[in-house]
Design a protein around this motif. Structure first.
Motif, mmCIF file in Angstrom:
data_model
loop_
_atom_site.group_PDB
_atom_site.id
_atom_site.type_symbol
_atom_site.label_atom_id
_atom_site.label_comp_id
_atom_site.label_asym_id
_atom_site.label_seq_id
_atom_site.Cartn_x
_atom_site.Cartn_y
_atom_site.Cartn_z
ATOM 1 N N SER A 130 0.812 -1.211 0.000
ATOM 2 C CA SER A 130 0.000 0.000 0.000
ATOM 3 C C SER A 130 0.846 1.262 0.000
ATOM 4 O O SER A 130 0.347 2.342 -0.271
ATOM 5 N N ALA A 131 2.117 1.146 0.322
ATOM 6 C CA ALA A 131 2.978 2.327 0.376
ATOM 7 C C ALA A 131 3.645 2.616 -0.957
ATOM 8 O O ALA A 131 4.275 3.658 -1.115
ATOM 9 N N SER A 132 3.572 1.698 -1.914
ATOM 10 C CA SER A 132 4.216 1.893 -3.203
ATOM 11 C C SER A 132 3.344 2.759 -4.091
ATOM 12 O O SER A 132 2.138 2.567 -4.163
ATOM 13 N N VAL A 133 3.958 3.708 -4.766
ATOM 14 C CA VAL A 133 3.273 4.613 -5.678
ATOM 15 C C VAL A 133 3.645 4.223 -7.093
ATOM 16 O O VAL A 133 4.828 4.106 -7.412
ATOM 17 N N ALA A 134 2.669 3.996 -7.920
ATOM 18 C CA ALA A 134 2.900 3.566 -9.289
ATOM 19 C C ALA A 134 2.355 4.602 -10.249
ATOM 20 O O ALA A 134 1.466 5.394 -9.913
ATOM 21 N N LYS A 135 2.890 4.589 -11.441
ATOM 22 C CA LYS A 135 2.434 5.469 -12.504
ATOM 23 C C LYS A 135 1.562 4.672 -13.448
ATOM 24 O O LYS A 135 1.982 3.647 -13.988
ATOM 25 N N VAL A 136 0.355 5.130 -13.632
ATOM 26 C CA VAL A 136 -0.560 4.508 -14.573
ATOM 27 C C VAL A 136 -1.033 5.571 -15.550
ATOM 28 O O VAL A 136 -0.902 6.774 -15.301
ATOM 29 N N TYR A 137 -1.605 5.129 -16.647
ATOM 30 C CA TYR A 137 -2.067 6.024 -17.703
ATOM 31 C C TYR A 137 -3.550 5.756 -17.934
ATOM 32 O O TYR A 137 -3.958 4.628 -18.205
ATOM 33 N N LEU A 138 -4.345 6.806 -17.759
ATOM 34 C CA LEU A 138 -5.799 6.718 -17.882
ATOM 35 C C LEU A 138 -6.252 7.413 -19.156
ATOM 36 O O LEU A 138 -5.745 8.483 -19.505
ATOM 37 N N CYS A 139 -7.220 6.797 -19.808
ATOM 38 C CA CYS A 139 -7.813 7.383 -21.006
ATOM 39 C C CYS A 139 -8.879 8.383 -20.580
ATOM 40 O O CYS A 139 -9.794 8.054 -19.817
ATOM 41 N N THR A 140 -8.760 9.611 -21.041
ATOM 42 C CA THR A 140 -9.725 10.651 -20.680
ATOM 43 C C THR A 140 -11.055 10.487 -21.394
ATOM 44 O O THR A 140 -12.025 11.158 -21.040
ATOM 45 N N ASN A 141 -11.138 9.596 -22.367
ATOM 46 C CA ASN A 141 -12.388 9.411 -23.108
ATOM 47 C C ASN A 141 -13.227 8.265 -22.557
ATOM 48 O O ASN A 141 -14.422 8.428 -22.319
ATOM 49 N N CYS A 142 -12.602 7.111 -22.315
ATOM 50 C CA CYS A 142 -13.347 5.945 -21.846
ATOM 51 C C CYS A 142 -12.973 5.512 -20.449
ATOM 52 O O CYS A 142 -13.670 4.676 -19.861
ATOM 53 N N GLY A 143 -11.862 6.045 -19.875
ATOM 54 C CA GLY A 143 -11.482 5.707 -18.519
ATOM 55 C C GLY A 143 -10.673 4.443 -18.382
ATOM 56 O O GLY A 143 -10.440 3.988 -17.251
ATOM 57 N N SER A 144 -10.228 3.838 -19.473
ATOM 58 C CA SER A 144 -9.415 2.629 -19.378
ATOM 59 C C SER A 144 -8.057 2.950 -18.774
ATOM 60 O O SER A 144 -7.535 4.057 -18.925
ATOM 61 N N GLU A 145 -7.469 1.950 -18.092
ATOM 62 C CA GLU A 145 -6.217 2.132 -17.373
ATOM 63 C C GLU A 145 -5.144 1.239 -17.979
ATOM 64 O O GLU A 145 -5.387 0.055 -18.259
ATOM 65 N N PHE A 146 -3.944 1.794 -18.155
ATOM 66 C CA PHE A 146 -2.837 1.072 -18.750
ATOM 67 C C PHE A 146 -1.569 1.348 -17.951
ATOM 68 O O PHE A 146 -1.483 2.351 -17.231
ATOM 69 N N ALA A 177 -13.130 3.625 -4.641
ATOM 70 C CA ALA A 177 -12.982 2.814 -5.847
ATOM 71 C C ALA A 177 -12.306 3.570 -6.980
ATOM 72 O O ALA A 177 -11.783 2.958 -7.904
ATOM 73 N N GLY A 178 -12.291 4.893 -6.905
ATOM 74 C CA GLY A 178 -11.647 5.685 -7.943
ATOM 75 C C GLY A 178 -10.163 5.876 -7.751
ATOM 76 O O GLY A 178 -9.532 6.578 -8.552
ATOM 77 N N GLY A 179 -9.586 5.286 -6.686
ATOM 78 C CA GLY A 179 -8.153 5.435 -6.445
ATOM 79 C C GLY A 179 -7.798 6.835 -5.981
ATOM 80 O O GLY A 179 -8.590 7.527 -5.340
ATOM 81 N N ASN A 180 -6.600 7.241 -6.335
ATOM 82 C CA ASN A 180 -6.097 8.555 -5.955
ATOM 83 C C ASN A 180 -6.234 9.579 -7.072
ATOM 84 O O ASN A 180 -5.555 10.608 -7.046
ATOM 85 N N SER A 181 -7.062 9.306 -8.061
ATOM 86 C CA SER A 181 -7.271 10.273 -9.134
ATOM 87 C C SER A 181 -8.030 11.482 -8.611
ATOM 88 O O SER A 181 -8.755 11.417 -7.609
ATOM 89 N N ALA A 182 -7.860 12.597 -9.290
ATOM 90 C CA ALA A 182 -8.452 13.855 -8.840
ATOM 91 C C ALA A 182 -9.958 13.834 -9.003
ATOM 92 O O ALA A 182 -10.517 13.115 -9.848
ATOM 93 N N ALA A 183 -10.627 14.640 -8.199
ATOM 94 C CA ALA A 183 -12.083 14.764 -8.297
ATOM 95 C C ALA A 183 -12.461 15.399 -9.630
ATOM 96 O O ALA A 183 -11.814 16.333 -10.094
ATOM 97 N N GLY A 184 -13.504 14.905 -10.233
ATOM 98 C CA GLY A 184 -13.936 15.381 -11.536
ATOM 99 C C GLY A 184 -13.312 14.648 -12.694
ATOM 100 O O GLY A 184 -13.684 14.905 -13.844
ATOM 101 N N GLY A 185 -12.349 13.751 -12.412
ATOM 102 C CA GLY A 185 -11.741 12.973 -13.476
ATOM 103 C C GLY A 185 -12.675 11.899 -14.000
ATOM 104 O O GLY A 185 -13.766 11.646 -13.465
ATOM 105 N N VAL A 186 -12.230 11.254 -15.059
ATOM 106 C CA VAL A 186 -13.066 10.247 -15.704
ATOM 107 C C VAL A 186 -13.338 9.089 -14.757
ATOM 108 O O VAL A 186 -14.481 8.637 -14.595
ATOM 109 N N THR A 187 -12.292 8.616 -14.071
ATOM 110 C CA THR A 187 -12.463 7.465 -13.196
ATOM 111 C C THR A 187 -13.322 7.791 -11.987
ATOM 112 O O THR A 187 -14.224 7.025 -11.612
ATOM 113 N N GLN A 188 -13.084 8.937 -11.363
ATOM 114 C CA GLN A 188 -13.847 9.296 -10.170
ATOM 115 C C GLN A 188 -15.320 9.517 -10.494
ATOM 116 O O GLN A 188 -16.202 9.073 -9.747
#
Length: 674
Positions: free
Chosen positions: A78-94, A338-349
């Motif tokens: 839980s302490a590890s921070v990872a870099k992921v890439y989110l699609c701003t159109n459909c919200g997919s994560e890579f 469930a939206g993780g640490n993404s910012a409020a108003g983002g696609v995932t949140q």
């Protein structure tokens, strides 16, 4: 293989132990020449490997280990921070950047985000997820008389809804719509009120009045709620037998409770059953709602001096009712686990928060109203999936004038409605900072019309806004072009400019009315959106009236679509339009020829191609051609264009009759050059 692996681990531990001893004594680990060193005794029974010889280790989440290119993003710490890439159109994560999203096939939509993965210890955290054991709503999800997850016949639901039997195991609670007091416009747009357990999303431009409308709705329903007993008032005699309606919760992530209270005071809302919250964590908000659904938690004791028992116990037990309506303003300010640490108003949140409120509404039967921001194009901000998830999508629209600002009229439209028609519209008027429902928009639009005289360039059209017939005044002004270019200007408001150019072309080609060298101004008074094609006839009549300076009959309304051949095309809901014209005081309606709808009526045909029919006190003038309809709507006929009389010319018989000047033919070769 397992024994070999254990031996390898033991050798590794022996090497580390020997190295540590050498460093402690200050000796170089490479200067050990003693051959009698013996490895320490190590108990390898404590070393266990996750895999077994009979069960090979597979890649993937919770499968022992992840694939090499995903270990960083799917770390279990839980302490590890990872870099992921989110699609701003459909919200997919890579886990790596790509130029094109493999899911939605859009280019340059992946953005980098730093997230912290949850460990296994957070698996028991109560939030709405796909795992059933971690749901907050265990025990309250099942419907009365039904086993959770089991199918049921639709005919049984029909019978149980109307059943009056007292058997609770065979009776399902009848879900009646909640009518908003003093707001028939919202009730009609929603299909007859707010359906229990529905998730409604309302969007609109900034400053159009979304929060004002939601606060008025919350205040109106709070006035119908059952008053919560307080200390000293006791319990009413019929408290246990009457049907109770819970309070209304208004949760805002943009304003504090004091700010909401000041707006409510300005709107005249003083109900004690309107509860205000300032919360941006969706999981905490849902936890409070579910807490009020549990009887063992929601019961309280208050002093009841009127109903004291023999032992002097002057206390009564009442149940804190769950909310009857939940308003969230706005969904772009909410976050969830469930939206993780993404910012409020983002696609995932936004997607995860809407899914959270959707499950809450369907499981508890509490209707939820979500306020959403819009983008530049006018769509609700966030993924398109949100509009598919909710039950109803409403848009509050208002015309914006660059000089005067926002128009005082608002139109509430339903682009999606699972519990009613999506063609209904509601009209509001912004007065003194509040939205007042307009039950009669036609009277509002025609309130300043000069009905006593036949005005030039002014015609009344009967258009449809959704399923409602509305009369609108079309004003036209045709003047001589003031520029030197020879072509006039075109200024329109209320209709499409391309539609105006089409009507001007039809008038020139089919009716002989030339407007190309004139300035043309068209305005639709009072409308917020552009008129439909059924207002073509009214626009054409207003243009001809202003150009020829002939007044339009004040007792006549116009309905009809103009075709390219100069014909009038029939329109839908003609009977509803005629009823609206009669209600507004018009005695004549000029419309296209439609024999199929009025076979029972006997009409009188005229020499000009018109058919006059008396229908419910209205003189219905049906025409086939645009020219005939314009003539029927004006106070006097259109003057015919005079043809220039030219005498017939005969072809000359010879060149002498042409009387051409004499041509000199100089063939001399003695011309001297100067």
């Amino acid at each position: 293989w397992t024994l070999g692996r254990r031996h390898h681990i033991a050798e590794h531990i022996r090497f580390r132990s020997t190295t540590a001893i050498g460093l402690y004594k200050g000796e170089d680990q490479n200067d050990d020449d003693d051959d009698d060193d013996e490895p320490p005794e190590v108990d390898v029974s404590n070393f266990k490997f996750s895999g077994a010889a009979s069960e090979p280790v597979s890649f993937g989440y919770n499968k022992g280990r992840s694939s090499p290119n995903q270990r960083k993003a799917m770390g279990r710490s839980s302490a590890s921070v990872a870099k992921v890439y989110l699609c701003t159109n459909c919200g997919s994560e890579f886990v790596k950047w790509m130029g094109r999203c493999p899911t939605c096939k859009e280019w340059n939509t992946l953005q980098e985000h730093a997230v912290m993965r949850q460990s296994d210890s957070s698996a028991g955290h109560p939030f709405f997820s796909s795992q059933k054991p971690t749901s907050w709503l265990d025990g309250v999800l099942s419907t009365e008389g039904l086993r959770e997850g089991a199918p049921i016949r639709i005919t049984d639901l029909y019978q149980n809804r109307d059943s009056n039997a007292g058997d609770a195991s065979k009776k399902i609670r009848k879900r009646e719509r909640i009518l908003v007091p003093n707001d028939d416009e919202l009730n009609s747009v929603l299909g007859g009120g707010i359906f229990p357990g529905s998730l409604i999303l309302i969007g609109g431009d900034p400053g159009v009045g979304k929060s004002t409308l939601m606060l008025q709705t919350a205040g109106g329903l709070a006035s119908l709620a059952t008053p919560t007993p307080v200390v000293g008032m006791g319990l009413p005699e019929d408290y246990a037998t009457t049907e109770k309606l819970g309070p209304v919760w208004y949760c805002s992530g943009e304003e504090s409770p004091d700010q909401i209270a000041s707006r409510a005071l300005r709107l005249g809302i003083d109900s004690s059953e309107l509860w205000l919250l300032s919360e941006t964590h969706a999981d905490s908000l849902c936890a409070q709602v579910v807490k009020h659904l549990q009887p063992e938690i929601s019961t309280s004791r208050i002093p009841d001096f009127d109903n004291a028992d023999a032992d002097g116990d002057k206390t009564g037990i009442f149940e804190a009712l769950p909310p009857s309506l939940l308003v969230v303003d706005s969904i772009q300010t909410m976050v969830c686990d469930a939206g993780g640490n993404s910012a409020a108003g983002g696609v995932t949140q936004v997607r995860e928060c809407v899914a959270l409120f959707l499950r809450l509404a369907k499981s508890t039967g509490i209707p939820i109203l979500l306020v959403g921001h819009v983008t530049k194009s006018g769509d609700v901000a966030g993924p398109r999936t949100v509009e598919h998830m909710v039950d109803c999508v409403l848009y509050l629209e208002g015309a914006v004038d660059p000089a005067a600002g926002m128009n005082r009229l608002r139109i509430l439209r339903a682009s999606k409605n699972r519990f009613g028609s999506s063609d209904e519209v509601g009209v509001y008027e912004m007065t003194s900072g509040r939205l007042l429902p307009v039950s009669d928009p036609s009277a509002l639009f025609l309130s300043h019309r000069m009905t006593e005289e036949d005005a030039e360039g002014c015609a009344v059209a009967i258009a449809l806004e959704g399923m409602r017939a509305i009369t609108s005044e079309v004003q036209a002004l045709v003047a001589i072009a003031g520029g030197n270019s020879g072509y006039g200007r075109r200024t329109v408001d209320g209709i499409a400019s391309s539609r105006l150019m089409l009507l001007m072309g039809v008038l020139q080609k089919r009716c002989g009315i030339y407007l190309s060298r004139n300035d043309v101004y068209v305005n639709v008074a009072g409308m917020v959106e552009k008129l439909e094609k059924s207002a073509d006839l009214a626009v054409a009549v207003a243009l001809v009236s202003s150009h020829l300076q002939i007044g339009v009959r004040a007792d006549t309304a116009f309905v009809g679509e103009v075709g390219l051949l100069g014909e009038l095309r029939p329109v839908v809901s003609m009977e509803k339009r005629i009823q609206e014209a009669r209600r507004m005081g018009f005695s004549r309606v000029v419309s296209p020829m439609d024999r199929g709808s009025y076979k029972s009526s006997r009409g009188v045909s005229t020499s000009s191609g018109e058919t006059i029919t008396k229908l419910n006190g209205i003189e219905l003038v049906q025409c086939r051609k645009l020219n005939d309809a314009i003539t029927a709507g004006l106070v006097r006929p259109i003057p015919k264009r005079k043809q220039r009389s030219r005498p017939p010319s005969e072809a000359p018989a010879n060149l002498q009759e042409l009387a051409l000047p004499e041509i000199l033919d100089d063939d001399d070769d003695d011309d001297a050059f100067m």
